[in-house]
Design an enzyme around this catalytic site. Structure first.
Site: not given
Length: 131
Positions: A20, A28, A98, A120-122
């Site tokens: 938890h 990316d 970011h 920004f594909a994170n």
């Protein structure tokens, strides 16, 4: 042989060891990973595997309670943000810069590198309990 959705042995191991509030990041191909954070490199070539394919696979096995995204995704990759929101409509999102997201990777159990080549594909996934 394993029958469940995640068959990558390193990714499966990390997910099975999460508790938890632990975090797992997916991103990316260009995301810098801090020393000390395990990197599970799934990238084969440009776009393979895609960010959403990996996210969808992980979500088959990992129970999450919250996600963290870079604030910049709103303007720099709104199409990806829309896909994430459609996939996780009930999951709370915390937007951070970011730079914060990259710094927070040091607190993740692992970072999963995809072949994604869009900005920004994170995402950081915060695990929940199943009971």
């Amino acid at each position: 042989m394993k029958k469940t959705a995640v068959i990558n042995s390193n990714l499966s191991r990390v997910i099975s060891q999460m508790g938890h509030f632990d975090k797992l990041a997916i991103g990316d191909a260009g995301t810098p990973v801090p020393a000390g954070t395990e990197k599970i490199d799934l990238a084969v070539t440009r776009g393979i595997p895609a960010f959403m394919d990996v996210l969808n696979n992980v979500l088959e096995e990992l129970e999450i309670q919250k996600i963290y995204l870079a604030e910049e995704i709103k303007t720099e990759n709104p199409a990806m943000l829309k896909q994430i929101q459609e996939r996780l409509p009930e999951t709370p999102i915390e937007f951070i810069t970011h730079e914060e997201l990259k710094a927070d990777l040091k607190d993740c159990k692992a970072f999963v590198r995809t072949g994604e080549m869009t900005p920004f594909a994170n995402i950081m996934l915060e695990s929940n309990v199943v009971f």
